[in-house]
Design an enzyme around this catalytic site. Structure first.
Site, PDB file in Angstrom:
ATOM      1  N   TYR A  65      38.546 -37.568 -11.409  1.00  0.00           N
ATOM      2  CA  TYR A  65      37.777 -38.689 -10.918  1.00  0.00           C
ATOM      3  C   TYR A  65      37.209 -38.336  -9.658  1.00  0.00           C
ATOM      4  O   TYR A  65      35.823 -38.801  -9.342  1.00  0.00           O
ATOM      5  CB  TYR A  65      38.967 -39.873 -10.754  1.00  0.00           C
ATOM      6  CG  TYR A  65      38.019 -41.336 -10.502  1.00  0.00           C
ATOM      7  CD1 TYR A  65      37.851 -41.778 -11.635  1.00  0.00           C
ATOM      8  CD2 TYR A  65      37.850 -41.757  -9.131  1.00  0.00           C
ATOM      9  CE1 TYR A  65      37.159 -43.113 -11.416  1.00  0.00           C
ATOM     10  CE2 TYR A  65      37.489 -42.937  -8.943  1.00  0.00           C
ATOM     11  CZ  TYR A  65      36.906 -43.693 -10.277  1.00  0.00           C
ATOM     12  OH  TYR A  65      36.332 -44.921 -10.110  1.00  0.00           O
ATOM     13  N   LEU A  95      44.156 -55.100  -8.046  1.00  0.00           N
ATOM     14  CA  LEU A  95      44.841 -55.735  -9.161  1.00  0.00           C
ATOM     15  C   LEU A  95      44.349 -56.929  -9.552  1.00  0.00           C
ATOM     16  O   LEU A  95      43.911 -57.816  -8.993  1.00  0.00           O
ATOM     17  CB  LEU A  95      46.376 -56.207  -8.367  1.00  0.00           C
ATOM     18  CG  LEU A  95      47.091 -54.857  -7.516  1.00  0.00           C
ATOM     19  CD1 LEU A  95      48.080 -55.379  -6.647  1.00  0.00           C
ATOM     20  CD2 LEU A  95      47.955 -54.062  -8.667  1.00  0.00           C
ATOM     21  N   GLU A  96      44.502 -57.265 -10.950  1.00  0.00           N
ATOM     22  CA  GLU A  96      44.190 -58.219 -11.811  1.00  0.00           C
ATOM     23  C   GLU A  96      45.316 -59.110 -12.145  1.00  0.00           C
ATOM     24  O   GLU A  96      46.188 -58.592 -12.804  1.00  0.00           O
ATOM     25  CB  GLU A  96      43.191 -57.842 -12.801  1.00  0.00           C
ATOM     26  CG  GLU A  96      42.014 -57.051 -12.601  1.00  0.00           C
ATOM     27  CD  GLU A  96      42.192 -55.725 -12.668  1.00  0.00           C
ATOM     28  OE1 GLU A  96      43.195 -55.044 -13.303  1.00  0.00           O
ATOM     29  OE2 GLU A  96      41.526 -55.078 -12.007  1.00  0.00           O
ATOM     30  N   ARG A 151      57.822 -63.206 -17.808  1.00  0.00           N
ATOM     31  CA  ARG A 151      58.243 -63.989 -18.219  1.00  0.00           C
ATOM     32  C   ARG A 151      57.984 -65.570 -17.902  1.00  0.00           C
ATOM     33  O   ARG A 151      58.516 -66.540 -18.434  1.00  0.00           O
ATOM     34  CB  ARG A 151      59.866 -63.829 -18.019  1.00  0.00           C
ATOM     35  CG  ARG A 151      60.524 -62.720 -18.725  1.00  0.00           C
ATOM     36  CD  ARG A 151      61.846 -62.211 -18.289  1.00  0.00           C
ATOM     37  NE  ARG A 151      61.967 -60.921 -18.734  1.00  0.00           N
ATOM     38  CZ  ARG A 151      63.392 -60.439 -19.179  1.00  0.00           C
ATOM     39  NH1 ARG A 151      64.153 -61.536 -19.265  1.00  0.00           N
ATOM     40  NH2 ARG A 151      63.465 -59.321 -19.497  1.00  0.00           N
TER      41      ARG A 151
END
Length: 185
Positions: free
Chosen positions: A167, A133-134, A113
């Site tokens: 993975y 984290l981006e 927000r």
């Protein structure tokens, strides 16, 4: 695929160390951006280590050959992301994803927000490590990110069968990452 509840997440964290450290309840309402266990997910925290993007030395971002000089290392309780820019960070929590589970991460509304978007690729079956984290600041103003508070929510989807190649099996390049990891090819 079924989304997993707080009971399942708690059991997997306590018995299989799926999330470490694990916060057994949702913490922070009114005091911090909330983090910990929620009804159908886990709100992970962002650590106090950041790599803030700057474009002073590069004119192009190349995912096959990104320069460490494209980032300024920062450690602190509050990270300021410049306008229309981004930063990389890592989670406080270490994750171990079961071989029949895919986890996806979505941003928290408190940040969204304010024009702050969090992007994280799926946690593949068999993946483990700290999450890189981006964090994008889409606004024309500097944006604050609070370390050791919630940044995004992880949703766990369980398949009715184990995948053929996890993975871990394919020895993925981001397996067991411990710090903020830049793109690798």
């Amino acid at each position: 695929m079924t989304i997993k509840s707080d009971k399942w997440i708690r059991k997997m964290a306590q018995e299989n160390k799926m999330i470490e450290p694990f916060i057994d309840r949702n913490v922070g309402k009114g005091e911090a951006v909330s983090f910990g266990l929620s009804s159908y997910g886990y709100d992970l925290r962002v650590a106090d280590e950041f790599k803030i993007f700057h474009n002073a030395l590069n004119s192009v971002i190349d995912p096959k050959n990104i320069s460490k000089d494209s980032f300024i290392d920062f450690k602190g309780d509050v990270c300021i992301i410049p306008p229309n820019s981004f930063a990389l960070a890592r989670s406080v929590e270490y994750f171990r994803i079961p071989e029949n589970v895919l986890a996806v991460c979505v941003g928290k509304s408190t940040y969204a927000r304010c024009g702050i978007i969090t992007n994280v690729t799926p946690f593949e079956p068999g993946w483990e490590g700290y999450v890189t984290l981006e964090i994008s600041n889409t606004t024309p103003l500097p944006a604050k990110i609070y370390a050791n508070e919630g940044l995004c929510q992880v949703l766990f989807l369980e398949s009715d069968e184990v995948c053929e190649v996890s993975y871990r099996d394919k020895q993925g390049k981001y397996q067991q990452q411990v710090g903020i990891t830049l793109p690798q090819v």
